[in-house]
Design an enzyme around this catalytic site. Structure first.
Site, PDB file in Angstrom:
ATOM      1  CG  ASN A 115      53.314   1.586  81.534  1.00 21.91           C
ATOM      2  OD1 ASN A 115      52.354   2.152  82.080  1.00 21.91           O
ATOM      3  ND2 ASN A 115      53.853   0.476  82.027  1.00 21.91           N
ATOM      4  CG  MET A 117      49.993   3.027  80.040  1.00 20.84           C
ATOM      5  SD  MET A 117      50.335   3.821  78.481  1.00 20.84           S
ATOM      6  CE  MET A 117      48.739   3.750  77.705  1.00 20.84           C
ATOM      7  CG  PHE A 119      45.229   2.738  86.976  1.00 19.62           C
ATOM      8  CD1 PHE A 119      46.152   1.800  86.580  1.00 19.62           C
ATOM      9  CD2 PHE A 119      44.900   2.806  88.318  1.00 19.62           C
ATOM     10  CE1 PHE A 119      46.754   0.942  87.493  1.00 19.62           C
ATOM     11  CE2 PHE A 119      45.488   1.963  89.245  1.00 19.62           C
ATOM     12  CZ  PHE A 119      46.422   1.036  88.836  1.00 19.62           C
ATOM     13  CB  SER A 184      50.108   0.963  88.864  1.00 16.57           C
ATOM     14  OG  SER A 184      50.490   2.040  88.036  1.00 16.57           O
ATOM     15  CG  ASN A 186      52.887   4.632  85.771  1.00 18.26           C
ATOM     16  OD1 ASN A 186      53.964   5.192  85.918  1.00 18.26           O
ATOM     17  ND2 ASN A 186      52.752   3.494  85.113  1.00 18.26           N
ATOM     18  CB  THR A 187      47.846   5.645  90.477  1.00 14.87           C
ATOM     19  OG1 THR A 187      47.275   5.252  89.234  1.00 14.87           O
ATOM     20  CG2 THR A 187      46.796   6.364  91.308  1.00 14.87           C
ATOM     21  CE  LYS A 218      50.896  -6.962  87.950  1.00 17.59           C
ATOM     22  NZ  LYS A 218      50.405  -6.740  86.586  1.00 17.59           N
ATOM     23  CG  ASN A 247      52.387  -3.440  88.376  1.00 15.95           C
ATOM     24  OD1 ASN A 247      52.737  -2.945  87.311  1.00 15.95           O
ATOM     25  ND2 ASN A 247      51.137  -3.348  88.817  1.00 15.95           N
ATOM     26  N   GLY A 293      59.336  -9.964  82.547  1.00 15.35           N
ATOM     27  CA  GLY A 293      60.488 -10.301  81.725  1.00 15.35           C
ATOM     28  C   GLY A 293      60.504 -11.689  81.124  1.00 15.35           C
ATOM     29  CE1 TYR A 314      51.862  -4.568  76.948  1.00 14.41           C
ATOM     30  CE2 TYR A 314      50.615  -4.274  78.966  1.00 14.41           C
ATOM     31  CZ  TYR A 314      50.952  -3.864  77.689  1.00 14.41           C
ATOM     32  OH  TYR A 314      50.355  -2.743  77.155  1.00 14.41           O
ATOM     33  CB  THR A 315      57.456  -6.261  77.922  1.00 17.42           C
ATOM     34  OG1 THR A 315      56.880  -5.381  78.889  1.00 17.42           O
ATOM     35  CG2 THR A 315      58.507  -5.524  77.115  1.00 17.42           C
TER      36      THR A 315
END
Ligand SMILES: Cc1cc2nc3c(=O)[nH]c(=O)nc-3n(C[C@H](O)[C@H](O)[C@H](O)COP(=O)(O)O)c2cc1C
Length: 340
Positions: A115, A117, A119, A184, A186-187, A218, A247, A293, A314-315
């Site tokens: 992902n 995403m 945020f 994360s 992704n930022t 985290k 993460n 995992g 999560y996954t």
């Protein structure tokens, strides 16, 4: 109840559409307390073995990981499915739409997701209002709620601590625990905040509004060795209560896959190794949540054996359905030791 049929249908949809449908269904469930009690008591039937940690009581050790319910839309549904706690968010001070779609991808052969995403969330004020409304309506679950705070993508790193402070100020009154997400992938630039100096400032900026509530940090799975240890020391010296590891795994240059964070089975060994490394360094008395995992009793037990007090999913929920949390609480993998 079999999730197989639902999964067949959901996997025909784009992953984010399927996710939104799932969260929509959870929101519907969470709209009525009686409905949730029935689902928890007669369908999920988690094995409740309360754990005391950080001055809170967790009905089970299996929690929802951050990012699935980013806007705190359905906390009571997570309780109904049999979770022992839920981490909501990540929430930034101002609303933001995240990265362009598509930004979530399934990798079924590896039971994984990718992902980016970025945020996407409705912002701290709206999420705080929603949590207040849920409480007023008697829809707050009888389990700890962790609220994850982050910074807006447009905020430069040298002003990041202000964003964490703003988000925490709105959300702290509605949280049992605040969690700091600096991990994360992704930022852009976010992970650069994972150094002792920046994290000292960020932890301090969150501690003040937290007003005595626990604060967890985290970390990314790539953070290891000397840098990891210096980050852990700095966070604890600044007043953090404990840690969540880990993460998602960022893409390595040249790796032939979509950009974004990898989660699920490919993350399992590395997250577990990180939990063991953290536990070894901080000793027995610092709260630590293991994530990455986990998808069956064996991987859940292994994460606890590595030193986690609590675990998150999560996954695996995407591949096995929301009742996995209740199933894991029942299999008896949980040793009675290590109640901090
Ligand atoms: C689609 C998606 C969105 C996520 N968003 C967040 C987030 O907003 N904040 C956060 O701390 N972690 C986020 N995560 C990371 C998860 O909380 C978790 O750390 C990671 O997926 C590893 O656990 P898993 O292998 O059980 O999925 C996200 C993960 C996924 C798959």
């Amino acid at each position: 109840m079999s999730y197989a049929l639902a999964r067949t249908l959901l996997f025909r949809l784009d992953p984010e559409e399927a996710h939104d449908l799932g969260v929509g269904a959870a929101r519907w469930l969470a709209g009525r307390a009686e409905r949730c009690r029935l689902v928890r008591n007669f369908i999920a039937r988690p094995s409740v073995r309360p754990v005391e940690l950080m001055g809170l009581t967790f009905p089970t050790r299996v929690g929802l990981a951050a990012g699935l319910d980013k806007n705190a839309e359905a906390p009571l549904a997570w309780w109904a499915f049999g979770f022992g706690f839920a981490e909501l968010g990540t929430v930034t001070p101002r609303p933001q739409s995240g990265k362009p779609k598509p930004r979530m991808f399934r990798v079924p052969a590896r039971q994984a997701l990718i992902n980016r995403m970025g945020f996407n969330n409705q912002g701290a004020r709206r999420v705080a209002e929603r949590l207040a409304e849920q409480k007023a309506a008697g829809l707050r679950p009888a389990m700890p709620l962790l609220l994850s705070v982050g910074k807006n993508a447009t905020t430069p790193n040298d002003r990041a601590a202000e964003d964490y402070n703003l988000a925490a100020t709105s959300l702290a009154p509605h949280a049992d625990v605040l969690t700091i997400n600096v991990s994360s992938p992704n930022t852009p630039g976010l992970r650069a905040l994972q150094n002792p100096q920046e994290l000292t400032a960020i932890v301090r900026a969150v501690l003040e509004p937290a007003a005595g509530k626990p604060v967890l940090v985290k970390v990314a799975p790539e953070l290891e060795g000397d840098l990891l240890r210096s980050v852990l020391d700095a966070c604890l010296s600044a007043g953090a209560t404990g840690f969540i590891a880990t993460n998602t795994l960022a893409k390595q240059p040249g790796e032939p896959r979509e950009d974004g964070g990898l989660s699920g089975q490919p993350l399992r060994q590395i997250s577990r190794a990180r939990v063991a490394e953290i536990r070894k360094h901080v000793g027995d008395n610092i709260p630590l949540i293991g994530c990455g995992g986990i998808n069956d009793a064996e991987s859940a037990r292994a994460m606890l054996d590595a030193g986690a007090d609590l675990i998150q999913l999560y996954t695996a929920l995407v591949y096995q359905g929301p009742f996995l949390a209740a199933a894991l609480s029942r299999v008896g993998f949980i040793p009675p030791h290590r109640s901090r």
